[in-house]
Design a protein around this motif. Structure first.
Motif, PDB file in Angstrom:
ATOM      1  N   GLN A 145     -14.148 -14.093  12.728  1.00 12.71           N
ATOM      2  CA  GLN A 145     -15.550 -13.422  12.172  1.00 12.71           C
ATOM      3  C   GLN A 145     -16.196 -14.267  10.944  1.00 12.71           C
ATOM      4  OE1 GLN A 145     -18.047 -10.692  11.903  1.00 12.71           O
ATOM      5  NE2 GLN A 145     -16.197  -9.831  12.714  1.00 12.71           N
TER       6      GLN A 145
ATOM      7  N   LEU B  72     -18.458 -16.326  13.313  1.00 12.99           N
ATOM      8  CA  LEU B  72     -19.568 -15.462  14.036  1.00 12.99           C
ATOM      9  C   LEU B  72     -20.645 -15.189  13.015  1.00 12.99           C
ATOM     10  CD1 LEU B  72     -20.817 -13.567  16.053  1.00 12.99           C
ATOM     11  CD2 LEU B  72     -19.272 -11.893  15.403  1.00 12.99           C
ATOM     12  N   THR B  73     -20.253 -15.030  11.850  1.00 15.01           N
ATOM     13  CA  THR B  73     -20.995 -14.842  10.676  1.00 15.01           C
ATOM     14  C   THR B  73     -22.021 -15.873  10.412  1.00 15.01           C
ATOM     15  OG1 THR B  73     -19.842 -12.907   9.446  1.00 15.01           O
ATOM     16  CG2 THR B  73     -21.510 -14.041   8.116  1.00 15.01           C
TER      17      THR B  73
ATOM     18  N   LYS C 110     -24.546 -16.146  13.168  1.00 14.92           N
ATOM     19  CA  LYS C 110     -25.724 -15.240  12.984  1.00 14.92           C
ATOM     20  C   LYS C 110     -26.719 -15.734  11.987  1.00 14.92           C
ATOM     21  CE  LYS C 110     -24.335 -11.005  13.680  1.00 14.92           C
ATOM     22  NZ  LYS C 110     -23.507  -9.670  13.565  1.00 14.92           N
TER      23      LYS C 110
ATOM     24  N   ILE D  25     -23.468 -16.092  20.881  1.00  8.08           N
ATOM     25  CA  ILE D  25     -23.450 -14.895  19.860  1.00  8.08           C
ATOM     26  C   ILE D  25     -22.956 -13.666  20.212  1.00  8.08           C
ATOM     27  CG2 ILE D  25     -24.598 -13.625  18.265  1.00  8.08           C
ATOM     28  CD1 ILE D  25     -25.689 -16.521  17.253  1.00  8.08           C
TER      29      ILE D  25
ATOM     30  N   GLU E  81     -20.189 -11.333  19.749  1.00  9.44           N
ATOM     31  CA  GLU E  81     -20.066  -9.879  19.038  1.00  9.44           C
ATOM     32  C   GLU E  81     -19.241  -8.757  19.909  1.00  9.44           C
ATOM     33  OE1 GLU E  81     -24.468  -9.951  16.846  1.00  9.44           O
ATOM     34  OE2 GLU E  81     -24.466  -9.389  19.042  1.00  9.44           O
ATOM     35  N   ARG E  82     -19.142  -8.830  21.081  1.00  7.60           N
ATOM     36  CA  ARG E  82     -18.276  -8.083  22.043  1.00  7.60           C
ATOM     37  C   ARG E  82     -16.830  -8.456  21.742  1.00  7.60           C
ATOM     38  NH1 ARG E  82     -22.377 -10.005  25.535  1.00  7.60           N
ATOM     39  NH2 ARG E  82     -20.607 -11.200  26.841  1.00  7.60           N
TER      40      ARG E  82
END
Length: 133
Positions: A85, A88-89, A92, A121, A125-126
């Motif tokens: 996470q 991923l953040t 993004k 990304i 997200e999935r």
């Protein structure tokens, strides 16, 4: 080259991609080649090796967003969801920074890199579980 790592693959093809990417890195250790190797390792199921390789690419100061999104996928596969996470953040945020600094709607990123960033990304997200689930 780099785009082969954007899609899931059968293990045999993924292992062939690892061999090709490793040969490219051995020929000339460029950060985008190291990134491609990390993605190929991820697709082949070599998740810890992929994490190490992608972090090497990050340290070579190339493709921050792409490496961050790929690391989110890798750490999710390693079942380290908090770390996934975090990456991923970061990816993004990288993307949003590029959008915010765009001129006349054009981001200052090569098209192939922008495509890869957004594809990775979207996959992350999935894949990456939200914190607390």
């Amino acid at each position: 080259g780099r785009t082969i790592g954007l899609a899931t693959q059968e293990k045999q093809l993924a292992r062939r991609a690892v061999a090709l990417a490793q040969a490219a890195v051995d020929e000339e250790k460029q950060p985008y080649r190291v990134h491609a190797l990390g993605l190929a390792q991820f697709r082949a199921g070599d998740h810890q090796q992929a994490a190490d390789t992608l972090e090497t690419s990050m340290n070579m100061l190339w493709g921050a967003g792409q490496n961050q999104a790929a690391l989110a996928l890798v750490y999710s596969a390693l079942q380290e969801e908090a770390t996934a996470q975090k990456w991923l953040t970061a990816a993004k945020n990288f993307r949003q920074d590029k959008i915010d600094s765009s001129t006349k709607g054009k981001v200052n990123v090569l098209a192939i890199d922008w495509l890869a960033l957004n594809a990775l990304i979207a996959e992350a997200e999935r894949t990456v579980a939200p914190i607390g689930n």
